[in-house]
Scaffold this active site. Structure first.
Site, PDB file in Angstrom:
ATOM      1  N   GLY A   1       3.110   7.983   3.395  1.00  0.00           N
ATOM      2  CA  GLY A   1       4.140   6.992   3.312  1.00  0.00           C
ATOM      3  C   GLY A   1       3.455   5.761   2.599  1.00  0.00           C
ATOM      4  O   GLY A   1       2.701   5.772   1.956  1.00  0.00           O
TER       5      GLY A   1
ATOM      6  N   GLY B   1       0.226   5.632   0.352  1.00  0.00           N
ATOM      7  CA  GLY B   1      -0.501   6.938   0.961  1.00  0.00           C
ATOM      8  C   GLY B   1       0.201   8.206   0.874  1.00  0.00           C
ATOM      9  O   GLY B   1       1.309   8.503   0.508  1.00  0.00           O
TER      10      GLY B   1
ATOM     11  N   ASP C   1     -13.960   7.622  12.014  1.00  0.00           N
ATOM     12  CA  ASP C   1     -13.616   7.359  10.662  1.00  0.00           C
ATOM     13  C   ASP C   1     -14.192   5.721  10.696  1.00  0.00           C
ATOM     14  O   ASP C   1     -13.875   4.895   9.932  1.00  0.00           O
ATOM     15  CB  ASP C   1     -12.353   7.260   9.952  1.00  0.00           C
ATOM     16  CG  ASP C   1     -12.443   7.152   8.561  1.00  0.00           C
ATOM     17  OD1 ASP C   1     -13.493   7.002   7.813  1.00  0.00           O
ATOM     18  OD2 ASP C   1     -11.233   6.823   7.853  1.00  0.00           O
TER      19      ASP C   1
ATOM     20  N   GLY D   1       0.773  -1.160  -0.022  1.00  0.00           N
ATOM     21  CA  GLY D   1      -0.070  -0.093   0.078  1.00  0.00           C
ATOM     22  C   GLY D   1       0.755   1.189   0.116  1.00  0.00           C
ATOM     23  O   GLY D   1       1.967   1.399   0.604  1.00  0.00           O
TER      24      GLY D   1
END
Length: 828
Positions: free
Chosen positions: A559, A556, A676, A554
């Protein structure tokens, strides 16, 4: 009633007579005058089918019918056909019967196949209306008189009227065709003759390459269907006019994947059926799929074998797609999940045609995630055996001998996907183009790559909704069809086990039970003592020597996320644990001390329904590395979308809902607001254990405050937010409860995007008007009642997580969860 063959012979005889007549006229008379006379004659011929009207509102249609009643008398069956105002491909029949007005939708089931309601499917809009003039077939009466306007569009008609252009093409004199098309009185270039062929179909049928080039230059439609529902390329393959195929593809950008609506045949099926090997080879050289399946499942190879077309059989059996330059290492990400793929593509711009391929949880299945107009679409790549070989396919698309073949061919034709493939992202984060830009001019589905600004994610919102625009207040998750990927993290890649690198560390410091960890038989290098033994008040630090960093799974905003291995000492044994590691770029954290303080708060959390935060590691390359437990099943959202057949409804959903409420009650007790909460941020350790993850927006509450007021930027998931979050930037346990209601809705709708395709500002207006999400089809009324209680406008009227936990624990509706939940509570 004449057969189709008899009808065609009659029409061809008429055209032959006209051909001789026109040939003489073109030599002796002015072309403009001839075309004006031809136009007048066609108009007169087609008066009997001039019942078509352009886009016309219902009330205007009824006014015209009223005028018709005055003109013709009060007769039943007076009608007109108008363009649908809601669909570019459908029409409406407006009819008067017994003094009442009726409006029937004419649906185009497949190209040129029309039906009214549940009536028969009839090829050609002209033939459909003719049939209903002969008998009512379910209408209040049969059609009689009509309100006159235009003949139906050529693209929807099966037959037309032979004009001067058709006859000039049949003469095969290019200068005459050019002369006609250069006149301002020329007929519609796509008009169909009385035998149902356009000028381009005729040129293809008789191999007139120069004339076909002229027609394409003047804008002839290379995809229009003739009487037999064939495109011009189909006609070339049926009549063995191989030399015309490159002209249609290169000059006209014809697609080789258009299907015959009645059989599903592509042009390559037609070539195989006729045994036209030269056409077959040219199609393959232009990247036609070699094993496409017709409606009956047959490939060109099956058809060639059935009709003993040995040369075509040999070509298809031995075909190996030339020029494949793409390789698996350019686009294969075995560790990524749905949300991880979404965020990886977004972090690289989400450009149209960008893609990656990943594994699916299903056996013998991969998934290709493709970007189109700033959205990510998800398609299953299945495999099966065909002709003794393993082949790959998407939906009802062609078979391919390898994933590389599939990628190569989908870079030429979309086969039902949103766009062709143009570039990939490799595991190293590099963008790999699939083909040179100048190749597009010679490809059948060539189109300019759209690189649009991503308006599916909203920046930090201003404090009041009145100042929001559609762009700044838009939700961050785009709408999803059954195959779209939605609801991924906007600011970081979330994998099956991990949390975005922008997030502070998720909670729970407890180590995995030793019984579940593999023992080490070999002697391992000595590691420093386990950081777990440090006092709880100290921040747990993990020596970087104890971490083995694996593949990136992944990326983002702050990082990247990698799968790793953590070696820790348990007495005399060194135990290896799979972990998810967030690698933060240098200077990506504004206030390191504040961040570490928050991490200390997170490590105090210990709960069976919250993901374990194991510790922090510092290195020269990265300011910080956050280490968390790795949870292989991944997000609940992915599971309910991909594996719905494995879910016991409603028991599994009840269990997960109860565990989420239980974990959120613990956060409520610790005065920690999640901010969230959503299905994408619930991970499944197993079907019996859901864990809350991703505290990327969480903040520890002060002892004297009951809400946290946002003061910095960031991207906000509007569709999960309570009104006070949007209006005032205020987040509390009550706003988490609102998000819990949306999470329940996601679960019981099996991953549908909340509020469909609404923009962020539309969602805000929808909620403020008092409306709420509708009950999903499989959602029990009692659960929907909980959702609506969570969505009370006044935050004080919403239930607490303590109340919700008690509800799931005590209500008999959830009896199936009680034993499992008892064991969870005992472990806590």
């Amino acid at each position: 009633m004449e057969s189709d063959q008899e009808e065609e012979e009659v029409y061809m005889n008429r055209e032959t007579e006209e051909l001789v007549k026109v040939s003489q006229l073109l030599k002796t008379q002015n072309v403009d005058e001839l075309l004006k006379a031809d136009r007048k004659e066609i108009k007169e011929t087609e008066r009997g089918i001039s019942w078509y009207h352009e886009i016309l509102p219902r009330d205007a249609a009824e006014d015209l019918l009223k005028q018709g009643l005055v003109k013709f008398g009060n007769i039943d069956g007076l009608f007109l056909v108008r363009k649908s105002s809601t669909s570019s491909s459908e029409y409406v029949l407006s009819l008067v019967a017994e003094g009442k007005f009726f409006h029937f939708q004419i649906n185009e089931l497949k190209r040129m196949q029309f039906s009214i309601d549940d009536g028969p499917a009839i090829v050609g809009l002209d033939c459909l209306i003719q049939k209903y003039m002969e008998m009512p077939l379910g209408l209040p009466c049969k059609l009689t008189q009509f309100c006159k306007q235009y003949p139906p569009p050529h693209i929807a008609r099966r037959r037309g009227t032979t004009n001067l252009l058709h006859n000039a093409v049949l003469q095969n004199i290019p200068e005459n065709v050019e002369k006609i098309l250069n006149s301002k009185f020329h007929p519609d270039i796509d008009a169909k003759s009385s035998s149902g062929s356009t000028a381009l179909h005729l040129a293809c049928e008789y191999g007139m390459e120069e004339i076909a080039t002229i027609l394409i230059k003047h804008g002839a439609n290379v995809s229009i269907l003739d009487y037999h529902l064939r495109t011009p390329v189909h006609v070339c393959c049926a009549t063995n006019k191989a030399g015309l195929i490159p002209i249609l593809v290169n000059d006209g950008h014809a697609t080789l994947t258009d299907r015959c609506p009645t059989s599903g045949w592509l042009p390559i099926h037609e070539a195989a059926f006729k045994g036209h090997a030269e056409c077959l080879m040219i199609l393959l050289n232009f990247h036609s799929p070699y094993y496409p399946r017709a409606d009956d499942g047959k490939t060109p190879l099956d058809i060639a074998r059935s009709y003993d077309k040995t040369e075509c059989v040999s070509i298809l059996e031995n075909f190996d797609s030339p020029g494949i330059k793409t390789k698996k290492s350019d686009w294969f990400h075995p560790e990524l999940d749905r949300s991880g793929a979404q965020c990886l593509l977004e972090s690289h711009g989400c450009k149209t045609g960008m893609f990656i391929i990943r594994n699916s949880r299903k056996i013998s299945c991969h998934v290709i995630s493709v970007c189109h107009q700033q959205k990510v679409y998800n398609y299953e790549i299945k495999s099966t055996h065909y002709d003794g070989k393993l082949v790959y396919f998407i939906d009802k698309g062609p078979y391919y001998k390898s994933l590389e073949h599939l990628v190569h061919c989908y870079s030429k034709y979309s086969h039902g996907m949103q766009c062709i493939l143009t570039m990939s992202v490799n595991p190293a984060g590099e963008i790999i183009p699939l083909q040179e830009e100048d190749d597009y001019t010679n490809l059948a589905e060539a189109h300019e790559l759209a690189v649009n600004m991503n308006d599916d994610y909203s920046p930090a919102l201003p404090p009041r909704p009145s100042s929001l625009s559609d762009d700044t207040a838009d939700q961050y998750a785009p709408s999803r069809s059954s195959r779209e990927i939605i609801n991924a993290k906007p600011d970081a890649l979330k994998l099956r086990t991990s949390h975005p690198p922008s997030a502070p560390p998720p909670p729970v410091p407890s180590q995995p039970p030793p019984s579940k960890l593999p023992s080490q038989k070999s002697v391992e290098p000595a590691c420093p003592p386990s950081p777990i033994a440090e006092p709880e008040t100290d921040l747990r630090k993990i020596d970087k020597k104890c971490l083995k960093i694996g593949k990136e799974i992944g990326q983002g905003e702050f990082g990247s996320v990698v799968k790793g291995e953590y070696k820790k000492q348990e007495g005399r044994k060194t135990i290896k644990i799979d972990v998810a590691i967030k690698l933060f770029h240098k200077d990506s954290i504004n206030n390191k001390n504040d961040f570490l303080k928050e991490a200390r708060t997170m490590q105090q959390l210990k709960h069976e329904c919250i993901v374990n935060f194991l510790g922090i590691c510092e290195s020269d390359k990265h300011d910080l590395m956050l280490v968390e437990e790795f949870i292989a099943m991944g997000s609940m959202l992915d599971f309910i979308i991909d594996c719905q057949d494995q879910i016991h409804v409603p028991n599994d959903l009840y269990l997960w809902a109860a565990q989420i409420a239980y974990g959120m009650m613990y956060l409520e007790e610790q005065k920690l607001v999640h901010r969230d909460l959503a299905a994408r941020n619930i991970l499944l350790q197993s079907k019996q254990r859901a864990k809350i993850s991703d505290f990327g927006l969480s903040r520890a509450l002060g002892s004297n405050s009951d809400y946290y007021k946002a003061s910095t930027g960031g991207r906000w998931p509007i569709k999960w937010y309570a009104p006070e979050c949007v209006n005032y930037g205020q987040f509390s346990h009550a706003s988490d409860v609102w998000s819990f209601g949306v999470t329940l809705w996601e679960m019981f709708s099996f991953g549908e995007p909340p509020y469909g395709e609404m923009k962020g500002i539309e969602v805000i207006q929808y909620i403020e008007s008092g409306k709420r999400l509708e009950r999903p089809e499989k959602c029990p009324p009692k659960v929907y009642e909980i959702m609506n209680n969570c969505w009370k406008k006044d935050a004080k009227e919403r239930p607490t997580f303590k109340y919700l936990n008690q509800h799931f624990e005590e209500d008999n509706e959830y009896a199936s969860t009680k034993d499992t939940m008892k064991s969870v509570r005992k472990k806590k």
